[in-house]
Write an enzyme that holds these catalytic residues in place. Structure first.
Site, PDB file in Angstrom:
ATOM      1  N   SER A 107       0.825  -1.204   0.000  1.00  0.00           N
ATOM      2  CA  SER A 107       0.000   0.000   0.000  1.00  0.00           C
ATOM      3  C   SER A 107       0.862   1.258   0.000  1.00  0.00           C
ATOM      4  CB  SER A 107      -0.893   0.008   1.246  1.00  0.00           C
ATOM      5  OG  SER A 107      -1.531   1.255   1.406  1.00  0.00           O
ATOM      6  N   TYR A 130      -1.740   5.814  -4.627  1.00  0.00           N
ATOM      7  CA  TYR A 130      -2.723   6.898  -4.555  1.00  0.00           C
ATOM      8  C   TYR A 130      -2.102   8.111  -5.212  1.00  0.00           C
ATOM      9  CZ  TYR A 130      -5.869   4.548  -1.267  1.00  0.00           C
ATOM     10  OH  TYR A 130      -6.769   3.682  -0.685  1.00  0.00           O
ATOM     11  N   THR A 156      -5.090   2.926  -7.660  1.00  0.00           N
ATOM     12  CA  THR A 156      -6.434   2.931  -7.077  1.00  0.00           C
ATOM     13  C   THR A 156      -7.236   4.085  -7.657  1.00  0.00           C
ATOM     14  OG1 THR A 156      -5.695   1.876  -5.045  1.00  0.00           O
ATOM     15  CG2 THR A 156      -7.762   3.101  -4.935  1.00  0.00           C
ATOM     16  N   LYS A 231      -7.149  -0.376 -10.520  1.00  0.00           N
ATOM     17  CA  LYS A 231      -7.809  -1.060  -9.410  1.00  0.00           C
ATOM     18  C   LYS A 231      -9.049  -0.282  -8.974  1.00  0.00           C
ATOM     19  CE  LYS A 231      -6.872  -2.651  -4.653  1.00  0.00           C
ATOM     20  NZ  LYS A 231      -7.748  -1.768  -3.852  1.00  0.00           N
ATOM     21  N   HIS A 255     -13.021  -1.815  -3.249  1.00  0.00           N
ATOM     22  CA  HIS A 255     -12.205  -1.294  -2.144  1.00  0.00           C
ATOM     23  C   HIS A 255     -12.608  -1.970  -0.826  1.00  0.00           C
ATOM     24  CE1 HIS A 255      -9.507   2.376  -1.463  1.00  0.00           C
ATOM     25  NE2 HIS A 255      -9.548   1.787  -0.278  1.00  0.00           N
TER      26      HIS A 255
END
EC number: 1.1.3.15
Length: 368
Positions: A107, A130, A156, A231, A255
């Site tokens: 992440s 992100y 994402t 994603k 998510h």
């Protein structure tokens, strides 16, 4: 507590062990949590059509993802702040994935940096990204992931704003003071302020770019050679746009039911996305996978592989690296058994005819 015999049993242990704020952060979904339950329940709408009297003495679960050979189509999804679950956090997860011969996705909001995770040893790793308002931060982060040997970017795309997670609001969720978002430590973006609601929601509102669009997916390809997985796709329309935008793959994801409530479960959205992608790029799934049977169902509907999220943080909380290893091993063994009992010896033998879904018309018996 007797011996753990399935993946779901780790959740109760994690709930006992973790502070309420931490457990709630990992466990919660958005708003009414309808999609959270549906991600699991929808798998029960798919039944098997097993084929018998096939020689299943040798079962091969190996596959390739973006050209990388892995031992099974079961991979680790990005989950934030793993050191809240266990002091070894992402290090433990990385070692467990490597031992299982599969891919870990780190992440952006990890409590260990890309360099630290790379230092755990060899392994195929993807980096979840992100997109921050400051694109220099993004470019720097992508470069660091590349240098640290990460093999793909999982972008994402379902989080222009953070979903409403009411437990986090009640708990005034914030990153514990002894932890930082390690990838952003040197950029003064590694800490989260205590807020009147969810500290993470405030952080996202301040830092994450709401203007993110398809042109940014193209921009990303100008700053990195790494393949990009989009994603957070749930529709055929967006699957087509992902293909057109040069994505290397799609992850069908809601998510973990933490963003928009009342979207379909990912297993229900999967077939629509697979059909729209027309085999041009691989389609993966995350959300609600807890059994080897779930893995088989996703592959029968056209997924090239699946990712697990919560089972990783729950098993990490319970038993550290050993727990994550066990989760991967249990899923592997259950999936192998499902293949054998369905009459499939390799992933390419898993077909749509091996399942029947609630939304299928009663299908004519296939002619011999």
């Amino acid at each position: 507590m007797g011996e753990i015999t399935n993946v779901s049993e780790y959740e109760a242990i994690a709930k006992q062990k973790l502070p309420k704020m931490v457990y709630d952060y990992y466990a919660s979904g958005a708003e009414d949590q309808w999609t959270l339950a549906e991600n699991r329940n929808a798998f029960a709408k798919i039944l098997f059509r097993p084929r018998i009297l096939i020689d299943v003495s040798h079962i091969d679960m190996a596959t390739t993802v973006l050209g990388f050979k892995i031992s099974m189509p079961i991979m680790i999804a990005p989950t934030a702040m793993q050191k809240m679950a266990h002091p070894e956090g992402e290090y433990a997860t990385a070692r467990a994935a490597s031992a299982a011969g599969t891919i870990m996705t780190l992440s952006s909001w990890a409590t260990s940096s890309v360099e630290e995770v790379a230092s755990t040893g060899p392994g195929i790793r993807f980096f979840q990204l992100y997109v921050y308002k400051d694109r220099h931060v993004v470019a720097q982060l992508v470069r660091r992931a590349e240098r640290a040997g990460f093999k793909a970017i999982a972008l994402t795309v379902d989080t222009p704003r953070l979903g409403r997670r009411e437990a986090d609001i009640k708990n005034r969720f914030t990153l514990p003071p002894f932890l930082t978002l390690k990838n952003f430590e040197g950029l003064d973006l590694g800490k989260m302020d205590k807020a009147n609601d969810s500290g993470l929601a405030s952080y996202v509102a301040g830092q994450i770019d709401r203007s993110l669009s398809w042109k940014d997916v193209q921009w990303l390809q100008t700053i990195t050679k790494l393949p990009i997985l989009v994603k957070g796709v749930l529709t055929a329309e967006d699957a087509r746009l992902a293909v057109q935008s040069g994505a290397a793959g799609i992850i069908v994801s809601n998510h973990g039911a933490r963003q928009l409530d009342y979207v379909p479960s990912t297993i229900m959205a999967l077939e629509e996305v697979v059909k729209a992608a027309q085999g041009r790029i691989p389609v993966f799934l995350d959300g609600g996978v807890r059994r080897g049977t779930d893995v088989f169902k996703a592959l029968a509907l056209g997924a090239s592989g699946i990712f697990i999220g919560r089972p990783v943080v729950f098993s990490l909380a319970a038993e550290g690296e050993t727990g994550v290893r066990k989760v991967l091993q249990m899923l592997r063994e259950e999936f192998e058994l499902t293949m054998a009992l369905s009459g499939c010896r390799s992933l390419k033998e898993i077909t749509r005819n091996h399942i029947v879904t609630e939304w299928d018309h009663p299908r004519p018996v296939p002619r011999l």
